[in-house]
Design a protein around this motif. Structure first.
Motif, short mmCIF file in Angstrom:
data_model
loop_
_atom_site.label_atom_id
_atom_site.label_comp_id
_atom_site.label_asym_id
_atom_site.label_seq_id
_atom_site.Cartn_x
_atom_site.Cartn_y
_atom_site.Cartn_z
N PRO A 107 0.89 -1.23 -0.10
CA PRO A 107 0.04 -0.07 -0.20
C PRO A 107 0.78 1.19 -0.01
O PRO A 107 1.83 1.28 0.63
CB PRO A 107 -0.78 -0.04 1.34
CG PRO A 107 -0.04 -1.05 2.03
CD PRO A 107 0.76 -1.83 1.18
N GLU A 112 -5.44 2.52 1.39
CA GLU A 112 -5.23 1.19 0.49
C GLU A 112 -4.79 0.48 1.88
O GLU A 112 -5.26 -0.84 1.78
CB GLU A 112 -4.09 1.39 -0.25
CG GLU A 112 -4.29 1.93 -1.52
CD GLU A 112 -3.08 2.12 -2.47
OE1 GLU A 112 -3.25 2.41 -3.78
OE2 GLU A 112 -1.91 1.95 -1.98
N SER A 113 -4.23 0.89 2.85
CA SER A 113 -3.90 -0.18 3.77
C SER A 113 -4.79 -0.43 4.88
O SER A 113 -5.01 -1.63 5.59
CB SER A 113 -2.50 0.11 4.86
OG SER A 113 -2.85 1.23 5.53
N TRP A 116 -6.79 -3.37 2.45
CA TRP A 116 -6.12 -4.66 1.78
C TRP A 116 -5.84 -5.49 3.13
O TRP A 116 -5.80 -5.03 4.13
CB TRP A 116 -4.62 -4.15 1.27
CG TRP A 116 -4.81 -3.33 -0.01
CD1 TRP A 116 -6.11 -2.73 -0.69
CD2 TRP A 116 -3.87 -3.01 -0.98
NE1 TRP A 116 -5.58 -2.03 -1.60
CE2 TRP A 116 -4.45 -2.22 -2.01
CE3 TRP A 116 -2.38 -3.12 -0.98
CZ2 TRP A 116 -3.56 -1.76 -3.02
CZ3 TRP A 116 -1.61 -2.64 -1.76
CH2 TRP A 116 -2.23 -1.71 -2.83
N TRP A 125 0.91 -8.31 1.01
CA TRP A 125 -0.50 -7.81 1.02
C TRP A 125 -1.48 -8.26 -0.26
O TRP A 125 -0.74 -8.74 -1.16
CB TRP A 125 -0.28 -6.26 0.82
CG TRP A 125 0.30 -5.41 1.98
CD1 TRP A 125 1.25 -5.33 2.11
CD2 TRP A 125 -0.61 -4.83 2.75
NE1 TRP A 125 1.62 -4.69 3.17
CE2 TRP A 125 0.31 -3.99 3.93
CE3 TRP A 125 -1.63 -4.72 3.13
CZ2 TRP A 125 -0.15 -3.66 4.83
CZ3 TRP A 125 -2.38 -3.84 4.36
CH2 TRP A 125 -1.42 -3.47 5.05
N SER A 126 -2.61 -8.48 0.17
CA SER A 126 -3.61 -8.90 -0.89
C SER A 126 -4.68 -7.90 -1.12
O SER A 126 -4.91 -7.54 0.09
CB SER A 126 -3.85 -10.37 -0.87
OG SER A 126 -4.50 -10.47 0.43
N LYS A 127 -4.96 -7.57 -2.32
CA LYS A 127 -6.14 -6.52 -2.70
C LYS A 127 -7.51 -7.46 -2.33
O LYS A 127 -7.57 -8.60 -2.79
CB LYS A 127 -5.96 -6.10 -3.92
CG LYS A 127 -4.75 -5.29 -4.17
CD LYS A 127 -4.61 -4.69 -5.37
CE LYS A 127 -3.44 -3.87 -5.85
NZ LYS A 127 -3.16 -3.47 -7.04
#
Length: 128
Positions: A107, A112-113, A116, A125-127
């Motif tokens: 991120p 985003e963090s 995710w 990390w995975s979206k």
């Protein structure tokens, strides 16, 4: 003169450990973001092209995870992971090594963090 060979061997082993360590992933906290940092005039920096400031007592680690004085990085454009204090100042900075840069999904913003999913064991990390 075997006494002299042992310290030299120890020094060589220590140097190889530093090189090997520099090529592996370090554990980063889940709140670390990825960005591009340039120290302009310590403690002022550009973070992702925008003015920002390092916190008093901030820690900067190079790609071998060794502490470096931020002023020594002046003018260099660096790919980093970083954390931000509640007041908006940059607290921790890790200059990324090639193995860490290869992990492309990381991120870049708090939004985003927040959405995710982070796996601390694999440091990935995975979206959604």
């Amino acid at each position: 003169m075997y006494r002299c060979a042992l310290p030299a061997l120890g020094l060589a082993l220590a140097a190889s450990c530093v090189v090997a360590h520099a090529q592996t992933h370090r554990p980063f906290p889940a709140n670390a973001l990825r960005g591009e940092l340039m120290v302009t005039q310590f403690p002022d920096v550009l973070l992702n092209g925008k003015p920002a400031r390092l916190a008093p007592g901030s820690r900067v680690r190079n790609d071998a995870n060794l502490w470096v004085p931020p002023a020594g990085l002046t003018g260099q454009k660096l790919s980093v992971h970083y954390t931000v204090e509640g007041n908006g100042l940059i607290q921790d900075v890790w200059v990324l090594n090639p193995a860490e840069l290869a992990n492309k999904v990381w991120p870049r913003t708090p939004a985003e963090s927040a959405t995710w999913r982070f796996d601390p064991a694999s440091q990935t990390w995975s979206k959604p």
